[in-house]
Design a protein around this motif. Structure first.
Motif, mmCIF file in Angstrom:
data_model
loop_
_atom_site.group_PDB
_atom_site.id
_atom_site.type_symbol
_atom_site.label_atom_id
_atom_site.label_comp_id
_atom_site.label_asym_id
_atom_site.label_seq_id
_atom_site.Cartn_x
_atom_site.Cartn_y
_atom_site.Cartn_z
ATOM 1 N N LYS A 146 14.274 -2.254 4.989
ATOM 2 C CA LYS A 146 15.652 -1.789 4.880
ATOM 3 C C LYS A 146 16.592 -2.992 4.793
ATOM 4 O O LYS A 146 16.473 -3.946 5.568
ATOM 5 C CB LYS A 146 16.007 -0.946 6.102
ATOM 6 C CG LYS A 146 17.197 -0.036 5.898
ATOM 7 C CD LYS A 146 16.808 1.176 5.075
ATOM 8 C CE LYS A 146 17.932 2.199 5.022
ATOM 9 N NZ LYS A 146 17.569 3.361 4.184
ATOM 10 N N GLY A 147 17.506 -2.948 3.834
ATOM 11 C CA GLY A 147 18.433 -4.050 3.635
ATOM 12 C C GLY A 147 17.956 -5.079 2.629
ATOM 13 O O GLY A 147 18.714 -5.970 2.240
ATOM 14 N N GLN A 191 -5.482 -0.226 0.760
ATOM 15 C CA GLN A 191 -6.275 0.925 0.358
ATOM 16 C C GLN A 191 -5.457 2.167 0.051
ATOM 17 O O GLN A 191 -5.822 2.953 -0.816
ATOM 18 C CB GLN A 191 -7.304 1.251 1.447
ATOM 19 C CG GLN A 191 -8.437 0.240 1.532
ATOM 20 C CD GLN A 191 -9.239 0.130 0.249
ATOM 21 O OE1 GLN A 191 -9.598 1.130 -0.364
ATOM 22 N NE2 GLN A 191 -9.497 -1.091 -0.177
ATOM 23 N N LYS A 192 -4.353 2.375 0.759
ATOM 24 C CA LYS A 192 -3.576 3.603 0.604
ATOM 25 C C LYS A 192 -2.086 3.276 0.568
ATOM 26 O O LYS A 192 -1.663 2.246 1.104
ATOM 27 C CB LYS A 192 -3.860 4.572 1.770
ATOM 28 C CG LYS A 192 -5.311 4.981 1.919
ATOM 29 C CD LYS A 192 -5.491 6.038 2.995
ATOM 30 C CE LYS A 192 -5.190 5.515 4.390
ATOM 31 N NZ LYS A 192 -6.148 4.507 4.862
ATOM 32 N N PRO A 193 -1.275 4.165 -0.029
ATOM 33 C CA PRO A 193 0.170 3.927 -0.047
ATOM 34 C C PRO A 193 0.759 3.702 1.340
ATOM 35 O O PRO A 193 1.595 2.801 1.527
ATOM 36 C CB PRO A 193 0.724 5.195 -0.704
ATOM 37 C CG PRO A 193 -0.375 5.657 -1.604
ATOM 38 C CD PRO A 193 -1.639 5.346 -0.849
ATOM 39 N N GLN A 194 0.333 4.496 2.335
ATOM 40 C CA GLN A 194 0.880 4.316 3.672
ATOM 41 C C GLN A 194 0.533 2.949 4.238
ATOM 42 O O GLN A 194 1.305 2.363 4.998
ATOM 43 C CB GLN A 194 0.397 5.424 4.603
ATOM 44 C CG GLN A 194 1.042 5.394 5.986
ATOM 45 C CD GLN A 194 2.558 5.500 5.929
ATOM 46 O OE1 GLN A 194 3.108 6.364 5.258
ATOM 47 N NE2 GLN A 194 3.249 4.596 6.634
ATOM 48 N N ASP A 195 -0.639 2.416 3.852
ATOM 49 C CA ASP A 195 -0.992 1.059 4.281
ATOM 50 C C ASP A 195 0.042 0.059 3.768
ATOM 51 O O ASP A 195 0.399 -0.897 4.465
ATOM 52 C CB ASP A 195 -2.373 0.667 3.750
ATOM 53 C CG ASP A 195 -3.502 1.486 4.364
ATOM 54 O OD1 ASP A 195 -3.278 2.114 5.414
ATOM 55 O OD2 ASP A 195 -4.596 1.490 3.780
ATOM 56 N N GLY A 196 0.513 0.287 2.532
ATOM 57 C CA GLY A 196 1.529 -0.594 1.966
ATOM 58 C C GLY A 196 2.840 -0.511 2.727
ATOM 59 O O GLY A 196 3.473 -1.533 3.030
ATOM 60 N N LYS A 201 6.684 -2.788 6.788
ATOM 61 C CA LYS A 201 7.391 -2.642 8.062
ATOM 62 C C LYS A 201 6.909 -3.660 9.091
ATOM 63 O O LYS A 201 7.697 -4.151 9.905
ATOM 64 C CB LYS A 201 7.206 -1.212 8.597
ATOM 65 C CG LYS A 201 7.915 -0.160 7.765
ATOM 66 C CD LYS A 201 7.819 1.223 8.382
ATOM 67 C CE LYS A 201 6.424 1.779 8.376
ATOM 68 N NZ LYS A 201 6.369 3.185 8.875
ATOM 69 N N GLY A 202 5.616 -3.998 9.035
ATOM 70 C CA GLY A 202 5.060 -4.939 9.993
ATOM 71 C C GLY A 202 5.226 -6.393 9.599
ATOM 72 O O GLY A 202 4.807 -7.285 10.352
ATOM 73 N N PRO A 223 11.482 5.538 7.130
ATOM 74 C CA PRO A 223 12.924 5.283 7.050
ATOM 75 C C PRO A 223 13.334 3.822 7.229
ATOM 76 O O PRO A 223 14.472 3.474 6.930
ATOM 77 C CB PRO A 223 13.502 6.155 8.170
ATOM 78 C CG PRO A 223 12.358 6.398 9.103
ATOM 79 C CD PRO A 223 11.140 6.431 8.246
ATOM 80 N N ASP A 224 12.443 2.956 7.712
ATOM 81 C CA ASP A 224 12.785 1.539 7.860
ATOM 82 C C ASP A 224 12.574 0.765 6.564
ATOM 83 O O ASP A 224 12.669 -0.467 6.550
ATOM 84 C CB ASP A 224 11.942 0.905 8.974
ATOM 85 C CG ASP A 224 12.290 1.466 10.345
ATOM 86 O OD1 ASP A 224 13.432 1.934 10.514
ATOM 87 O OD2 ASP A 224 11.417 1.451 11.237
#
Length: 300
Positions: A146-147, A191-196, A201-202, A223-224
């Motif tokens: 975000k930003g 491996q997966k979109p959520q991993d990206g 975020k991390g 949302p971040d």
């Protein structure tokens, strides 16, 4: 070849890939694959599907292209394919979940009849399977924190900023990043979109590269993050519009051709196309132009 930019989406299937200990080489599995119950190889594939009343489709659980929500198979590809197969006299889609890199090997091995995952049409993949005409086109984008702290807008700015970019394993976006001059040590496979999204975020990557449609949907549950404006990456000086389509086993040309006839009726009718796929973020801008042909996209 038609006078149209080189187009591709979601995944460069390498000319050989290790899957479950088996080396997959173009044409090899299609020549010696097993054909279990419900297999549709050879003549009369559509007749067999009509007789059994269902078509086995594979999905990779990537929203918005093909994913399971509760017990319902949803997304761009299943929605179009359900409409098309109903018109062809086959009322039910029976879904099978697959890892992305296993979609075409599983198809070749006879585990399902169609890949229903919005897969990119590339020459490498055309060597291993049959593609429908394009179902959609979709430009690329970057997911960032975000930003947008690194102020990236495209791959050129990502290279200039020296950031680390994430891509899905086996996906065509990796070649886009390399083609933009980003060094391999700055490209991380996921491996997966959520991993990206989690890696962004991390702070493990600075940006995640994928189609704008996928990233905008992914951002709704992360949302971040935020997603840049979509852009057209280039390979060898040619803009990449990223078309995807249904995938069939070689030998099922008649089934592919019947599918194409019904697909054409939908993509030729803008209001019908949008009404079917609006829920998944597809609009008139995603309708493939009539001049865009799979035969051209499959040429090396």
């Amino acid at each position: 070849m038609a006078d149209f930019p080189n187009l591709s989406r979601r995944g460069l299937l390498h000319r050989s890939a290790a899957v479950g200990g088996l080396l997959v080489v173009p044409g090899l599995l299609s020549a010696c694959s097993k054909t279990g119950a419900g297999s549709t190889d050879g003549a009369g594939a559509l007749h067999k599907l009509r007789k059994q009343g269902f078509v086995r489709v594979a999905y990779a659980n990537e929203a918005p292209y093909g994913y399971l929500e509760g017990k319902q198979l949803k997304g761009e590809a299943p929605t179009l394919h359900r409409e098309i197969f109903k018109a062809l006299g086959v009322d039910e889609l029976k879904p099978t979940l697959s890892e992305w890199d296993g979609l075409i090997p599983g198809l070749q091995a006879g585990k399902y009849d169609v890949v229903s995952a919005g897969m990119a049409i590339t020459p490498e993949r055309c060597a291993n399977a049959l593609f429908s005409e394009p179902e959609f086109i979709s430009p690329t984008a970057l997911m960032v924190k975000k930003g947008n702290p690194k102020k990236v807008t495209d791959l050129a700015s990502a290279k200039a900023a020296g950031i680390t970019v994430g891509v899905m394993s086996g996906a065509v976006e990796g070649s886009y990043a390399e083609g933009a001059g980003i060094s391999k040590d700055r490209i991380k496979s996921l491996q997966k979109p959520q991993d990206g999204a989690d890696a962004v975020k991390g702070g493990r990557i600075d940006a995640f590269l994928l189609t704008g449609i996928s990233l905008r949907r992914l951002a709704k549950t992360n949302p971040d993050t935020e997603v840049t404006e979509a852009f057209l990456p280039e390979l060898d000086g040619k803009k990449q519009y990223s078309p995807g389509g249904a995938v069939f086993r070689k030998g099922n040309e008649d089934l592919r051709d019947a599918f194409n006839r019904e697909l054409k009726k939908i993509v030729s009718d803008s209001s019908r196309y949008v009404s079917l796929l609006r829920e998944y973020g597809f609009g008139a801008a995603e309708i493939p132009p009539a001049t865009l042909k799979t035969a051209d996209l499959c040429q090396v």
